[in-house]
Design an enzyme around this catalytic site. Sequence first.
Site, PDB file in Angstrom:
ATOM      1  N   HIS A   1       0.772  -1.258   0.189  1.00 34.90           N
ATOM      2  CA  HIS A   1      -0.027   0.017  -0.098  1.00 34.90           C
ATOM      3  C   HIS A   1       0.823   1.392  -0.136  1.00 34.90           C
ATOM      4  O   HIS A   1       1.370   1.708   1.161  1.00 34.90           O
ATOM      5  CB  HIS A   1      -0.824  -0.036   1.323  1.00 34.90           C
ATOM      6  CG  HIS A   1      -1.861   1.208   1.210  1.00 34.90           C
ATOM      7  ND1 HIS A   1      -3.043   1.243   2.150  1.00 34.90           N
ATOM      8  CD2 HIS A   1      -1.957   2.345   0.672  1.00 34.90           C
ATOM      9  CE1 HIS A   1      -3.689   2.458   1.917  1.00 34.90           C
ATOM     10  NE2 HIS A   1      -2.899   3.004   0.916  1.00 34.90           N
TER      11      HIS A   1
ATOM     12  N   HIS B   1       1.305   4.866  -2.547  1.00 33.44           N
ATOM     13  CA  HIS B   1       0.911   5.617  -3.826  1.00 33.44           C
ATOM     14  C   HIS B   1       2.191   6.132  -4.334  1.00 33.44           C
ATOM     15  O   HIS B   1       2.673   6.997  -3.699  1.00 33.44           O
ATOM     16  CB  HIS B   1      -0.099   6.664  -3.539  1.00 33.44           C
ATOM     17  CG  HIS B   1      -1.343   6.126  -2.986  1.00 33.44           C
ATOM     18  ND1 HIS B   1      -2.459   5.938  -3.489  1.00 33.44           N
ATOM     19  CD2 HIS B   1      -1.536   5.654  -1.659  1.00 33.44           C
ATOM     20  CE1 HIS B   1      -3.520   5.354  -2.722  1.00 33.44           C
ATOM     21  NE2 HIS B   1      -2.795   5.250  -1.472  1.00 33.44           N
TER      22      HIS B   1
ATOM     23  N   HIS C   1      -9.435   0.955  -1.138  1.00 36.56           N
ATOM     24  CA  HIS C   1      -9.481   1.804   0.234  1.00 36.56           C
ATOM     25  C   HIS C   1     -10.804   1.676   0.734  1.00 36.56           C
ATOM     26  O   HIS C   1     -11.861   2.044   0.365  1.00 36.56           O
ATOM     27  CB  HIS C   1      -8.939   3.220  -0.069  1.00 36.56           C
ATOM     28  CG  HIS C   1      -7.543   3.351  -0.253  1.00 36.56           C
ATOM     29  ND1 HIS C   1      -6.982   2.787  -1.317  1.00 36.56           N
ATOM     30  CD2 HIS C   1      -6.771   4.289   0.272  1.00 36.56           C
ATOM     31  CE1 HIS C   1      -5.650   3.245  -1.361  1.00 36.56           C
ATOM     32  NE2 HIS C   1      -5.403   4.058  -0.310  1.00 36.56           N
TER      33      HIS C   1
ATOM     34  N   GLU D   1     -10.828   3.895   6.139  1.00 29.43           N
ATOM     35  CA  GLU D   1      -9.754   4.646   6.618  1.00 29.43           C
ATOM     36  C   GLU D   1     -10.381   5.734   7.365  1.00 29.43           C
ATOM     37  O   GLU D   1     -10.080   5.830   8.834  1.00 29.43           O
ATOM     38  CB  GLU D   1      -8.870   5.274   5.110  1.00 29.43           C
ATOM     39  CG  GLU D   1      -7.751   6.343   5.748  1.00 29.43           C
ATOM     40  CD  GLU D   1      -7.373   7.057   4.652  1.00 29.43           C
ATOM     41  OE1 GLU D   1      -7.926   6.798   3.432  1.00 29.43           O
ATOM     42  OE2 GLU D   1      -6.170   7.619   4.685  1.00 29.43           O
TER      43      GLU D   1
ATOM     44  N   ASP E   1       1.857   4.215   2.502  1.00 30.69           N
ATOM     45  CA  ASP E   1       0.954   5.028   2.169  1.00 30.69           C
ATOM     46  C   ASP E   1       1.601   6.114   1.245  1.00 30.69           C
ATOM     47  O   ASP E   1       1.487   5.821  -0.224  1.00 30.69           O
ATOM     48  CB  ASP E   1       0.182   5.446   2.939  1.00 30.69           C
ATOM     49  CG  ASP E   1      -1.479   5.687   2.335  1.00 30.69           C
ATOM     50  OD1 ASP E   1      -1.688   5.643   1.209  1.00 30.69           O
ATOM     51  OD2 ASP E   1      -2.301   6.239   3.139  1.00 30.69           O
TER      52      ASP E   1
HETATM   53  N1  HPA Z   1      -6.301   7.539   1.178  1.00 30.36           N
HETATM   54  C1  HPA Z   1      -6.971   7.685  -0.135  1.00 30.36           C
HETATM   55  N2  HPA Z   1      -6.544   8.011  -1.282  1.00 30.36           N
HETATM   56  C2  HPA Z   1      -5.325   8.177  -1.455  1.00 30.36           C
HETATM   57  C3  HPA Z   1      -4.421   7.992  -0.148  1.00 30.36           C
HETATM   58  C4  HPA Z   1      -4.892   7.591   1.004  1.00 30.36           C
HETATM   59  O1  HPA Z   1      -4.308   7.360   1.970  1.00 30.36           O
HETATM   60  N3  HPA Z   1      -3.083   8.556  -0.546  1.00 30.36           N
HETATM   61  C5  HPA Z   1      -3.198   8.697  -1.875  1.00 30.36           C
HETATM   62  N4  HPA Z   1      -4.487   8.665  -2.338  1.00 30.36           N
HETATM   63 ZN    ZN Z   2      -3.571   4.737   0.248  1.00 35.47          ZN
END
Ligand code: HPA
Ligand code: ZN
Length: 345
Positions: A24, A26, A204, A207, A285
Amino acid sequence: MFTRPVPADRLPDLLRAMPKAELHMHIEGSLEPEQMFEFARRNSVALAYSSAQAVREAYVFDNLQSFLDIYHAGTMVLKTEQDFYDMACAYFARAQADNVTHAELFFDTQTHTGHGLSAATVINGLHRACDDAPAKYGLTASLILCFLRHLSEAEAFACLEEAMPLRDKLVGIGLASSEVGHPPEKFAKVFARAKQLGFRLVAHAGEEGPPEYIWNALDILKVERIDHGVQAIKDSRLMQRLIHDKVPLTVCPLSNLKLRVYSNLSQHNIGRMLDAGVVATINSDDPAYFGGYINENFTQTFAALGLNSDRAYQLALNSINASFIDATERARHVDRLNEVFETFR
Ligand code: HPA
Ligand code: ZN
């Protein structure tokens, strides 16, 4: 599992040395301010900041949305295939230093096509870096294309369509961006199509959003892993489901701290999740924005929660088992993990 624990004073070395998969992250969130300035210079893009330090000082977030606004501004410096290649290579170098032996990178094309780039520019640059990663950085890597959930399902379909000529360069499809108000079921049809096309699926969920989003990612989108998922702890039936079905959660502790899901790492629930038997993993992340790469996530979390070497082994093993590599590769990674643990006893 091993019977003899690794002494606590050797835990930080063990956390770094143990081979692990990162599932995970990006790739656009690995863009360090210095590299942002370099790309801005070579692409003649004006930045709103005077220095890399000024950029870092702006990285104070109240929640996911306040981060996403700054993150999207940062992506404006990315223009060419070479930029995407260089950005991914910079991440691989950092990942190698933390003994990441396999990485599955999230990226999105919609951000960049929104700035006038083609999906091919993005995918070809990232994929060339993944191709070079074993020889240059001693790790394997694959790509997961995330739809942006604040946009419509029709736009996600268009995104999928544009990526199809490059389908072989992608292992999976994910769902990212503003969670609350954009539930998984908004993307039911496009995820069904992606499944038909043979993509591995993740999303996702949980969160900031409620447990219901995790249920719906599993039952409606049919995803194999949940990204974040920390809100599951509020729903005991959901916890039982995750444990029973061995659904991996790709947890990102420093992200949760920076985006104020928790006000202190000692409140993070990953220790309780592991105690309950959830297949949790630790990931970074958006490491350039959230204060650290994967090893920083491990060391800070272990220190805050007092986790031990059995938990380290469990987390590394979970990351290998939750990855989208084949059985032969998986066995090779587990052998390496066991070898490294033996040297610490
Ligand atoms: N959450 C949702 N979208 C995202 C994140 C995240 O932590 N990081 C980059 N895009
Ligand atoms: Zn993410």
